[in-house]
Enzyme design. Structure first.
Site, PDB file in Angstrom:
ATOM      1  N   SER A  43       0.751  -1.287  -0.125  1.00 21.33           N
ATOM      2  CA  SER A  43      -0.122   0.251  -0.026  1.00 21.33           C
ATOM      3  C   SER A  43       0.889   1.103   0.028  1.00 21.33           C
ATOM      4  CB  SER A  43      -0.945  -0.001   1.050  1.00 21.33           C
ATOM      5  OG  SER A  43      -1.893   0.944   1.053  1.00 21.33           O
ATOM      6  N   ASP A  90      -2.627   6.678  -3.800  1.00 22.59           N
ATOM      7  CA  ASP A  90      -1.304   5.941  -3.209  1.00 22.59           C
ATOM      8  C   ASP A  90      -0.830   4.955  -4.124  1.00 22.59           C
ATOM      9  OD1 ASP A  90      -3.205   4.044  -2.902  1.00 22.59           O
ATOM     10  OD2 ASP A  90      -2.721   3.579  -0.924  1.00 22.59           O
ATOM     11  N   ASP A  99      -0.825   1.631  -4.323  1.00 22.84           N
ATOM     12  CA  ASP A  99      -1.677   0.679  -5.089  1.00 22.84           C
ATOM     13  C   ASP A  99      -3.033   1.273  -5.513  1.00 22.84           C
ATOM     14  OD1 ASP A  99      -2.397   1.005  -2.446  1.00 22.84           O
ATOM     15  OD2 ASP A  99      -3.357  -0.962  -2.311  1.00 22.84           O
ATOM     16  N   ASP A 151      -5.531   2.591  -3.890  1.00 25.45           N
ATOM     17  CA  ASP A 151      -6.953   2.309  -3.293  1.00 25.45           C
ATOM     18  C   ASP A 151      -7.416   3.417  -2.359  1.00 25.45           C
ATOM     19  OD1 ASP A 151      -5.067   1.750  -1.019  1.00 25.45           O
ATOM     20  OD2 ASP A 151      -5.956   0.113  -0.515  1.00 25.45           O
TER      21      ASP A 151
END
Length: 446
Positions: A104, A241, A243, A245
């Protein structure tokens, strides 16, 4: 025998430093253990596998895939992708299990793994992750029949899904920062499909994150998009960010927009009487105000994407929002999607004749510190001290410590993803907020 560091099994998912804590051998074992866990749950069928743009993600994906295949289970490999596109692919294909290799927003040296089981249930500390950890600690023999891996791309179906929610009524000038993560390619396709012209920052996936931190909450990460908004006179900007999400917005003045305001804005436009919405323990009171105004119900729950995903399903909530920039939707299988959030925000803004900052002004009723992060030697000791010092307030231990007074409140909790303590304070006036920040920080003795 390989020894796996138990500290990589966090509250919400698996995370650690590559290659010291997380490496190919570890991921092979976790892949095999995940298969055994799915077998025990009687979840039979293929596993969806995706990965973010981190430098170690491809090698870790290959190792994890071998662990799955050696257990006789098939892989649907969706390659480089965002976490929300992974969620969509999992649900669209009705897979038995899912694995997204990502850390993340953590720095480049980290990597990790988010796991799902059949039905879209997250595997996390409260549900299944401890079992996977135990299974990974022991060798799992190969099966006689090996599985196979097929590559698939569900991005077209995902974009078709997002377009159903687009109601953009006039052209908007926007700035988009993809953080050199995995969101750049799908963002570009979304803009093309909606005929949106956007200034694109750092759309090329690069797991070294050469331009700024992959954490969009950090001021230095927001600097490029803020400067570009002011330079171009854009209507708004945003940053996702690593990834893809989480999404953080910037207004037309190049100033940060806190996610509480965005969540309140969305709720004010979409919430119906009787709906249930979920909010983090650290969320602003404005969320409660809007829910009450719309005749809806609300519930504060433990911070964390896995907690929200599970609670959305169990409680049949319509929306869930966190100050960190996660927005969950019943319409999106109860998962979070930065791009669905973006489509909704752009559609609503395009229907107004005011600047973004003016649109959000009614939702900035309170003065909020935002998340203050720091390290202390003994977080539990500090929380106990605060419990005694603020015994006169209404207290909750639902997630760390929350103390409420009539004109201010605070929440303090230990992070589940980083070695930090997180503090949020909110008050009815700026002066009171500043006063209470000093008092509480002095109490925890940073």
């Amino acid at each position: 025998m390989l020894k796996i560091n138990p500290s990589i099994f966090k509250g919400y998912d698996i995370r650690g430093i590559y290659p010291e804590e997380i490496n190919e051998d570890v991921f092979y074992r976790i892949g095999a253990a995940f298969c055994e866990y799915l077998n025990q749950k009687k979840n039979f069928g293929p596993v969806i596998l995706g990965r973010d743009a981190r430098l170690s993600s491809l090698a870790l994906a290959e190792a994890f895939s071998r662990g799955i295949i050696d257990q006789g289970r098939d892989i649907i490999d969706i390659g480089l992708t965002t976490t929300p596109l992974f969620y969509f692919s999992f649900n669209f294909s009705k897979a038995a299990g899912g694995a997204m290799i990502t850390a993340s927003h953590n720095p480049a040296e980290f990597n990790g793994l988010k796991l799902l089981r059949e039905g879209g249930w997250p595997i996390y500390k409260k549900d299944g992750l401890s079992e996977v950890a135990i299974l990974a600690a022991s060798e799992t023999g190969r099966k006689i029949r090996a599985g196979k891996a097929d590559k698939k791309d569900f991005s077209r179906e995902y974009l078709d899904f997002l377009k159903k929610y687009a109601r953009i009524q006039k052209p908007l000038k926007i700035v988009s920062d993809a953080s050199n993560g995995s969101a750049g390619p799908v963002l570009k396709k979304l803009f093309e499909s909606l005929n949106i012209e956007a200034a694109e920052l750092f759309f090329e996936p690069d797991g070294a994150f050469p331009n700024h931190s992959p954490n969009p909450l950090l001021p230095e990460a927001q600097r490029p998009v803020k400067e570009k908004v002011k330079e171009t006179g854009a209507d708004l900007g945003f940053i996702v960010d690593a990834d893809g999400d989480r999404i953080i917005f910037v207004d037309e003045k190049g100033e940060s927009v806190d996610s509480n305001s965005v969540y309140a804005f969305l709720l004010d436009n979409f919430l119906a009487k009787g709906d249930l919405i979920l909010m983090a323990v650290s969320a602003s009171k404005i969320i409660e105000d809007i829910a009450a105004k719309k005749g809806a119900r609300w519930q504060r729950i433990t911070v964390g994407h896995a907690n929200f995903k599970s609670a959305m399903r169990l409680k049949n909530a319509r929306f869930g929002g966190e100050p960190s920039g996660h927005f969950h939707f019943r319409d999106f299988y109860d998962f979070d999607s930065a791009l669905l959030t973006l489509v909704h925000v752009l559609s609503l803004v395009s229907q107004k004749n005011e600047a973004f900052s003016e649109i959000l002004k009614p939702y900035r009723k309170y003065f909020n510190s935002g998340e203050l992060n720091f390290k202390i030697a003994n977080p539990s000791e500090a929380i106990e001290r605060l419990k005694k010092e603020y015994a006169g307030g209404r207290q909750s231990l639902a997630d760390g410590l929350t103390v409420e007074y009539d004109d201010w409140w605070f929440n303090i909790r230990a992070s589940q993803t980083e070695p930090l303590v997180r503090l949020v304070i909110e008050a009815k006036t700026k002066e009171l907020l500043e006063e209470k920040i000093k008092l509480v920080l002095s109490s925890v003795k940073i």
